[in-house]
Design a protein around this motif. Structure first.
Motif, PDB file in Angstrom:
ATOM      1  N   ALA A 108     -17.289 -54.772 -70.083  1.00  0.00           N
ATOM      2  CA  ALA A 108     -17.742 -54.328 -68.747  1.00  0.00           C
ATOM      3  C   ALA A 108     -19.272 -54.259 -68.720  1.00  0.00           C
ATOM      4  N   ALA A 109     -19.867 -53.786 -69.813  1.00  0.00           N
ATOM      5  CA  ALA A 109     -21.336 -53.702 -69.875  1.00  0.00           C
ATOM      6  C   ALA A 109     -21.956 -55.104 -69.823  1.00  0.00           C
ATOM      7  N   ASN A 110     -21.329 -56.058 -70.506  1.00  0.00           N
ATOM      8  CA  ASN A 110     -21.866 -57.427 -70.511  1.00  0.00           C
ATOM      9  C   ASN A 110     -21.762 -58.070 -69.128  1.00  0.00           C
TER      10      ASN A 110
ATOM     11  N   VAL B  33     -26.518 -52.966 -59.196  1.00  0.00           N
ATOM     12  CA  VAL B  33     -26.452 -51.771 -60.053  1.00  0.00           C
ATOM     13  C   VAL B  33     -25.798 -50.575 -59.350  1.00  0.00           C
ATOM     14  N   SER B  34     -25.373 -50.784 -58.091  1.00  0.00           N
ATOM     15  CA  SER B  34     -24.925 -49.628 -57.291  1.00  0.00           C
ATOM     16  C   SER B  34     -23.688 -48.945 -57.873  1.00  0.00           C
ATOM     17  N   THR B  35     -22.865 -49.689 -58.605  1.00  0.00           N
ATOM     18  CA  THR B  35     -21.639 -49.087 -59.146  1.00  0.00           C
ATOM     19  C   THR B  35     -21.867 -48.503 -60.536  1.00  0.00           C
ATOM     20  N   MET B  36     -23.082 -48.684 -61.045  1.00  0.00           N
ATOM     21  CA  MET B  36     -23.358 -48.266 -62.427  1.00  0.00           C
ATOM     22  C   MET B  36     -23.981 -46.875 -62.434  1.00  0.00           C
ATOM     23  N   PRO B  37     -23.312 -45.861 -62.983  1.00  0.00           N
ATOM     24  CA  PRO B  37     -23.950 -44.552 -63.047  1.00  0.00           C
ATOM     25  C   PRO B  37     -25.165 -44.618 -63.974  1.00  0.00           C
ATOM     26  N   SER B  38     -26.229 -43.914 -63.606  1.00  0.00           N
ATOM     27  CA  SER B  38     -27.434 -43.925 -64.437  1.00  0.00           C
ATOM     28  C   SER B  38     -27.204 -43.087 -65.692  1.00  0.00           C
ATOM     29  N   THR B  39     -27.305 -43.730 -66.859  1.00  0.00           N
ATOM     30  CA  THR B  39     -27.165 -42.953 -68.097  1.00  0.00           C
ATOM     31  C   THR B  39     -28.413 -42.094 -68.301  1.00  0.00           C
ATOM     32  N   ALA B  40     -29.556 -42.582 -67.786  1.00  0.00           N
ATOM     33  CA  ALA B  40     -30.803 -41.801 -67.928  1.00  0.00           C
ATOM     34  C   ALA B  40     -30.663 -40.456 -67.224  1.00  0.00           C
ATOM     35  N   ALA B  41     -29.993 -40.439 -66.071  1.00  0.00           N
ATOM     36  CA  ALA B  41     -29.898 -39.203 -65.286  1.00  0.00           C
ATOM     37  C   ALA B  41     -29.159 -38.102 -66.043  1.00  0.00           C
ATOM     38  N   SER B  42     -28.280 -38.493 -66.959  1.00  0.00           N
ATOM     39  CA  SER B  42     -27.475 -37.468 -67.638  1.00  0.00           C
ATOM     40  C   SER B  42     -28.035 -37.074 -69.014  1.00  0.00           C
ATOM     41  N   LEU B  43     -29.252 -37.512 -69.318  1.00  0.00           N
ATOM     42  CA  LEU B  43     -29.835 -37.160 -70.617  1.00  0.00           C
ATOM     43  C   LEU B  43     -30.131 -35.661 -70.703  1.00  0.00           C
TER      44      LEU B  43
ATOM     45  N   LEU C 222     -42.656 -67.900 -72.827  1.00  0.00           N
ATOM     46  CA  LEU C 222     -42.648 -66.917 -71.734  1.00  0.00           C
ATOM     47  C   LEU C 222     -43.410 -65.638 -72.063  1.00  0.00           C
ATOM     48  N   GLY C 223     -43.733 -65.415 -73.334  1.00  0.00           N
ATOM     49  CA  GLY C 223     -44.343 -64.138 -73.718  1.00  0.00           C
ATOM     50  C   GLY C 223     -43.269 -63.058 -73.811  1.00  0.00           C
ATOM     51  N   VAL C 224     -43.688 -61.795 -73.741  1.00  0.00           N
ATOM     52  CA  VAL C 224     -42.738 -60.686 -73.901  1.00  0.00           C
ATOM     53  C   VAL C 224     -41.704 -60.742 -72.766  1.00  0.00           C
ATOM     54  N   THR C 225     -40.438 -60.730 -73.144  1.00  0.00           N
ATOM     55  CA  THR C 225     -39.327 -60.852 -72.191  1.00  0.00           C
ATOM     56  C   THR C 225     -38.316 -59.763 -72.499  1.00  0.00           C
ATOM     57  N   PHE C 226     -37.800 -59.109 -71.450  1.00  0.00           N
ATOM     58  CA  PHE C 226     -36.871 -57.991 -71.644  1.00  0.00           C
ATOM     59  C   PHE C 226     -35.433 -58.519 -71.680  1.00  0.00           C
ATOM     60  N   VAL C 227     -34.660 -58.097 -72.688  1.00  0.00           N
ATOM     61  CA  VAL C 227     -33.246 -58.488 -72.785  1.00  0.00           C
ATOM     62  C   VAL C 227     -32.386 -57.219 -72.786  1.00  0.00           C
ATOM     63  N   ASP C 228     -31.076 -57.419 -72.849  1.00  0.00           N
ATOM     64  CA  ASP C 228     -30.126 -56.301 -72.923  1.00  0.00           C
ATOM     65  C   ASP C 228     -30.227 -55.377 -71.705  1.00  0.00           C
ATOM     66  N   TRP C 229     -29.865 -55.931 -70.552  1.00  0.00           N
ATOM     67  CA  TRP C 229     -29.959 -55.204 -69.279  1.00  0.00           C
ATOM     68  C   TRP C 229     -28.664 -54.449 -68.952  1.00  0.00           C
ATOM     69  N   ALA C 230     -27.876 -54.129 -69.980  1.00  0.00           N
ATOM     70  CA  ALA C 230     -26.574 -53.492 -69.749  1.00  0.00           C
ATOM     71  C   ALA C 230     -26.689 -52.109 -69.123  1.00  0.00           C
ATOM     72  N   HIS C 231     -27.839 -51.436 -69.294  1.00  0.00           N
ATOM     73  CA  HIS C 231     -27.991 -50.066 -68.767  1.00  0.00           C
ATOM     74  C   HIS C 231     -28.841 -50.028 -67.501  1.00  0.00           C
TER      75      HIS C 231
END
Ligand SMILES: Nc1ncnc2c1ncn2[C@@H]1O[C@H](COP(=O)(O)OP(=O)(O)OP(=O)(O)O)[C@@H](O)[C@H]1O
Ligand SMILES: [Mg+2]
Length: 311
Positions: free
Chosen positions: A70-72, A145-155, A212-221
């Motif tokens: 589901a995260a992928n 991202v609307s269906t994804m609860p923010s994990t940051a919010a629950s830290l 491309l230079g610095v590129t962000f991966v792993d957008w599961a969160h």
């Protein structure tokens, strides 16, 4: 920064034959070599595949009853919805077979960024974060991202340590437990916003691609939130990579993503640091051998930064 060790990840040969055949069919060439990059804590397949044609692609795959699938799939939706010019690899496809799902992503060629003070990678990453968060997220991204609860919010974490202070808690934390608990308690109400939030920004979730230079991966969160979340998450990572806490504290004070949201930044840093302090003291989860040691180091770095913001 030393990247945490690769855990016991699934390998290409663990993927059921029907899905491997489907992937090779879709890619138009058979797989001749696979490399599992160092970094990360996950157990799923995350590998660079070299095809007979010479082309390389990156694949993440897991069984459908593993929550990582589901995260992928969420990550694939996000990659498709990020605005043009965002520092991300392209999504190439999603393939299903034998109750497994594979997400195929354009291959990035290069190491993790080097966040040590001698390298220019940190500076480049701060500039990328400024660009990524300077305007609201596009509607397509917000929808993805609307269906994804923010994990940051629950830290959180200081609340539990206040109730039951650990004997090995650093004096700097012990002395400030009530204040830190109050700050993290303020965070959930501040956690909403309309900016792009990667949500798990560390060197091992970035590749410094040769083109491309610095590129962000792993957008599961990925979620939406206040502009400061990714910049404030990156700050302790720079300390772990050798930057002086005072320098990083100054950067946080001045960076556009955090300067405009000073109270939100402090509340988020408190919540993130509390989460690290609490979790570092839990038993190690199976399949993630480096995680608790990393959390101990990150907890100390986060506390050092908070020291500058609370004085
Ligand atoms: N598109 C890509 N091209 C090349 N290498 C990549 C790509 N995406 C990720 N990587 C590398 O693969 C590693 C694992 O990928 P990723 O972080 O997406 O997997 P994960 O299983 O979600 O990670 P985690 O262990 O952090 O949960 C990354 O640390 C990075 O080194
Ligand atoms: Mg990762």
């Amino acid at each position: 920064m030393p990247v945490p060790p690769t855990s016991g990840r699934l390998q290409w040969t663990d993927v059921p034959t029907p899905l491997r055949a489907r992937l090779e069919d879709a890619l138009g060439s058979s797989v001749t070599d696979t490399v599992t990059p160092a970094g990360g804590f996950g157990h799923q397949l995350a590998a660079a595949l070299t095809l007979e044609s010479g082309r390389r692609v990156f694949v993440k795959a897991a069984p459908d009853d593993d929550p990582l699938t589901a995260a992928n799939v969420h990550e694939a939706d996000v990659l498709d919805a990020l605005p043009p010019g965002a520092p991300v690899p392209n999504l190439l496809g999603i393939h299903r077979g034998a109750d497994w799902t594979a997400v195929v992503i354009a291959h990035l060629d290069g190491p993790h960024p080097d966040f040590s003070p001698q390298s220019g990678d940190a500076e480049q990453t701060w500039a990328l974060l400024d660009k990524l968060t300077s305007s609201p997220a596009p509607a397509s991204y917000a929808a993805a991202v609307s269906t994804m609860p923010s994990t940051a919010a629950s830290l959180h974490g200081w609340d539990e340590l206040l109730a039951d202070p650990s004997a090995d808690l650093a004096p700097a934390a012990r002395d400030r437990l009530p204040q830190l608990t109050e700050l993290e308690a303020a965070w959930p109400a501040l956690a909403h916003g309309d900016r792009i939030v990667h949500g798990d920004l560390r060197a091992d979730n970035m590749v410094r691609d040769h083109h491309l230079g610095v590129t962000f991966v792993d957008w599961a969160h990925a979620t939406t939130g206040p502009a400061c979340v990714d910049a404030a998450s990156l700050a302790p990572q720079l300390i772990l990579a050798g930057h002086a806490p005072a320098d990083v504290a100054r950067l946080l004070r001045d960076h556009p993503a955090t300067a405009r949201n000073s109270d939100t930044t402090t509340a988020f840093l408190a919540a993130l640091t509390g989460h690290w302090h609490r979790n570092a003291r839990k038993p190690a989860p199976p399949g993630a051998p480096g995680l608790r040691a990393y959390q101990h180091r990150a907890a100390a770095a986060g506390l050092a930064l908070l020291g500058y913001r609370l004085n």
